[in-house]
Write an enzyme that holds these catalytic residues in place. Structure first.
Site, PDB file in Angstrom:
ATOM      1  N   SER A 135     -20.320  21.149  11.621  1.00 31.78           N
ATOM      2  CA  SER A 135     -20.920  20.933  10.303  1.00 31.78           C
ATOM      3  C   SER A 135     -21.407  19.492  10.194  1.00 31.78           C
ATOM      4  O   SER A 135     -20.860  18.598  10.860  1.00 31.78           O
ATOM      5  CB  SER A 135     -19.865  21.179   9.225  1.00 31.78           C
ATOM      6  OG  SER A 135     -20.291  20.712   7.968  1.00 31.78           O
ATOM      7  N   TYR A 148     -11.151  19.719   5.900  1.00 30.93           N
ATOM      8  CA  TYR A 148     -12.352  20.358   6.456  1.00 30.93           C
ATOM      9  C   TYR A 148     -13.165  19.356   7.281  1.00 30.93           C
ATOM     10  O   TYR A 148     -13.524  19.643   8.434  1.00 30.93           O
ATOM     11  CB  TYR A 148     -13.204  20.936   5.319  1.00 30.93           C
ATOM     12  CG  TYR A 148     -14.439  21.677   5.800  1.00 30.93           C
ATOM     13  CD1 TYR A 148     -14.333  22.951   6.351  1.00 30.93           C
ATOM     14  CD2 TYR A 148     -15.709  21.108   5.701  1.00 30.93           C
ATOM     15  CE1 TYR A 148     -15.459  23.635   6.796  1.00 30.93           C
ATOM     16  CE2 TYR A 148     -16.839  21.791   6.138  1.00 30.93           C
ATOM     17  CZ  TYR A 148     -16.710  23.052   6.682  1.00 30.93           C
ATOM     18  OH  TYR A 148     -17.826  23.726   7.127  1.00 30.93           O
TER      19      TYR A 148
HETATM   20  N1  NAP Z   1     -22.128  27.527   4.497  1.00 29.63           N
HETATM   21  C1  NAP Z   1     -22.305  26.253   4.755  1.00 29.63           C
HETATM   22  O1  NAP Z   1     -22.896  25.480   3.958  1.00 29.63           O
HETATM   23  C2  NAP Z   1     -21.816  25.661   6.061  1.00 29.63           C
HETATM   24  C3  NAP Z   1     -22.178  24.342   6.349  1.00 29.63           C
HETATM   25  C4  NAP Z   1     -21.750  23.779   7.534  1.00 29.63           C
HETATM   26  C5  NAP Z   1     -20.999  24.520   8.417  1.00 29.63           C
HETATM   27  N2  NAP Z   1     -20.653  25.784   8.113  1.00 29.63           N
HETATM   28  C6  NAP Z   1     -19.845  26.522   9.078  1.00 29.63           C
HETATM   29  O2  NAP Z   1     -20.493  27.735   9.418  1.00 29.63           O
HETATM   30  C7  NAP Z   1     -19.516  28.696   9.795  1.00 29.63           C
HETATM   31  C8  NAP Z   1     -19.741  29.980   9.012  1.00 29.63           C
HETATM   32  O3  NAP Z   1     -19.480  29.702   7.642  1.00 29.63           O
HETATM   33  P1  NAP Z   1     -20.109  30.523   6.436  1.00 29.63           P
HETATM   34  O4  NAP Z   1     -20.698  29.539   5.511  1.00 29.63           O
HETATM   35  O5  NAP Z   1     -20.938  31.633   6.956  1.00 29.63           O
HETATM   36  O6  NAP Z   1     -18.768  31.031   5.742  1.00 29.63           O
HETATM   37  P2  NAP Z   1     -18.229  32.464   5.341  1.00 29.63           P
HETATM   38  O7  NAP Z   1     -19.287  33.314   4.774  1.00 29.63           O
HETATM   39  O8  NAP Z   1     -17.005  32.191   4.544  1.00 29.63           O
HETATM   40  O9  NAP Z   1     -17.839  33.085   6.752  1.00 29.63           O
HETATM   41  C9  NAP Z   1     -16.744  32.652   7.484  1.00 29.63           C
HETATM   42  C10 NAP Z   1     -16.497  33.669   8.581  1.00 29.63           C
HETATM   43  O10 NAP Z   1     -15.408  33.194   9.381  1.00 29.63           O
HETATM   44  C11 NAP Z   1     -14.445  34.229   9.466  1.00 29.63           C
HETATM   45  N3  NAP Z   1     -13.112  33.627   9.579  1.00 29.63           N
HETATM   46  C12 NAP Z   1     -12.536  32.689   8.796  1.00 29.63           C
HETATM   47  N4  NAP Z   1     -11.290  32.421   9.223  1.00 29.63           N
HETATM   48  C13 NAP Z   1     -11.082  33.225  10.294  1.00 29.63           C
HETATM   49  C14 NAP Z   1      -9.985  33.438  11.177  1.00 29.63           C
HETATM   50  N5  NAP Z   1      -8.841  32.754  11.044  1.00 29.63           N
HETATM   51  N6  NAP Z   1     -10.122  34.347  12.173  1.00 29.63           N
HETATM   52  C15 NAP Z   1     -11.272  35.046  12.315  1.00 29.63           C
HETATM   53  N7  NAP Z   1     -12.347  34.883  11.528  1.00 29.63           N
HETATM   54  C16 NAP Z   1     -12.241  34.002  10.528  1.00 29.63           C
HETATM   55  C17 NAP Z   1     -14.601  35.072   8.213  1.00 29.63           C
HETATM   56  O11 NAP Z   1     -14.205  36.403   8.490  1.00 29.63           O
HETATM   57  P3  NAP Z   1     -12.854  37.112   8.010  1.00 29.63           P
HETATM   58  O12 NAP Z   1     -12.435  36.436   6.737  1.00 29.63           O
HETATM   59  O13 NAP Z   1     -13.245  38.531   7.852  1.00 29.63           O
HETATM   60  O14 NAP Z   1     -11.905  36.892   9.140  1.00 29.63           O
HETATM   61  C18 NAP Z   1     -16.105  35.033   8.039  1.00 29.63           C
HETATM   62  O15 NAP Z   1     -16.717  36.031   8.821  1.00 29.63           O
HETATM   63  C19 NAP Z   1     -18.156  28.045   9.545  1.00 29.63           C
HETATM   64  O16 NAP Z   1     -17.656  27.504  10.742  1.00 29.63           O
HETATM   65  C20 NAP Z   1     -18.482  26.947   8.569  1.00 29.63           C
HETATM   66  O17 NAP Z   1     -17.530  25.911   8.592  1.00 29.63           O
HETATM   67  C21 NAP Z   1     -21.042  26.391   6.956  1.00 29.63           C
END
Ligand code: NAP
Length: 250
Positions: A135, A148
């Protein structure tokens, strides 16, 4: 990198960026292994070329078992998109180290455990790609998001070292550093998120970056630039500015 006939692993494929990556990649001639804890949310994406595996990436035994299931079905993994991630914003008044365990479990060990499974075969075959989703929050400790930010700093730094070491085995390591993307993770945030992007656009950028084998896939450029400048602000001034901004949302 040509996606044709590749076996692609996506962790955290049940919602947000991971789910959109799965949707867009399923339109190519690839085989997909989708991983999440809420396997029910993966069901509508599965078919003869797409399998879903229930796995908590913060638990090593579950990662070992998920890897074996994927190898049994497809024989190998060519591209591993280690995207699963977790975030909680926490005030110091509500301090609880359990959040840190969950956040580091998913964001750091969720990459480390998968890499442990993936690299013996990739190093032997002298091919493969590991794409770790970090991130832009890795560049500074932001208030209420210390766990985080620290977890993403750890992920980025870890991937950097790995990239250099795996080069001689022709295994590529890519780091993804998104800015704000509209997903269930950011839907919880109470503060203004500049230049918020859709999951469709974010997934497109990530897929293009993988095709171009970019070591760093980071976006949007304005926030990439800002995250380079912010660490240059003197700490005292930075704390003052951040506290003032945060007060607006309390
Ligand atoms: N959205 C943003 O603005 C943003 C910005 C920078 C980086 N990111 C990164 O992008 C990635 C995806 O995030 P997102 O925004 O798409 O969030 P999200 O919609 O909350 O998705 C997170 C995903 O990770 C899975 N997950 C979480 N903990 C887990 C665990 N212990 N074991 C297996 N799966 C797990 C969840 O699935 P289950 O709950 O079904 O297991 C879900 O599929 C993350 O690494 C996040 O830090 C996001």
């Amino acid at each position: 990198m040509n996606f044709n006939n590749k076996v692609i692993l996506i962790t955290g494929a049940s919602t947000g960026i991971g789910r959109e990556l799965a949707i867009q990649l399923s339109k190519k001639n690839v085989k997909l292994a989708l991983v999440a804890r809420r396997e029910n949310l993966l069901q509508d994406l599965t078919n003869e070329n797409v399998i879903s595996v229930k796995c908590d990436v913060s638990k090593k035994n579950e990662v070992v078992s998920a890897y074996q299931q994927i190898i049994e079905k497809f024989g190998k993994i060519d591209v591993a998109i280690l995207n699963a991630g977790y975030s909680v914003r926490m005030k110091v008044e509500e301090y609880n180290s359990e959040y840190a365990e969950k956040i580091f479990g998913a964001n750091v060990f969720g990459i480390i455990y998968w890499v442990e499974q993936l690299i013996p075969d990739m190093m032997k075959r002298k091919e493969g790609m590991i794409v770790g989703v970090s991130s832009l929050a890795d560049s500074k400790g932001y208030s209420k998001s210390g766990f985080y930010s620290a977890s993403k700093a750890a992920a980025t730094t870890y991937l950097e070292g790995l990239r250099s070491e795996l080069r001689k085995y022709n295994v590529q390591v890519l780091t993804v550093r998104p800015g704000f993307v509209k997903t269930p993770m950011t839907d919880k945030n109470e503060f203004y998120m500049p230049l918020m992007m859709s999951t469709e656009k974010a997934a497109q950028i990530i897929i293009n970056g993988i095709e171009k084998e970019k070591r760093m896939i980071q976006f949007p450029w304005q926030l990439v630039f800002a995250t380079r400048l912010i660490p240059l602000i003197p700490n005292r001034l930075y704390e003052l500015l951040e506290n003032q901004t945060m007060k607006k949302y309390e």
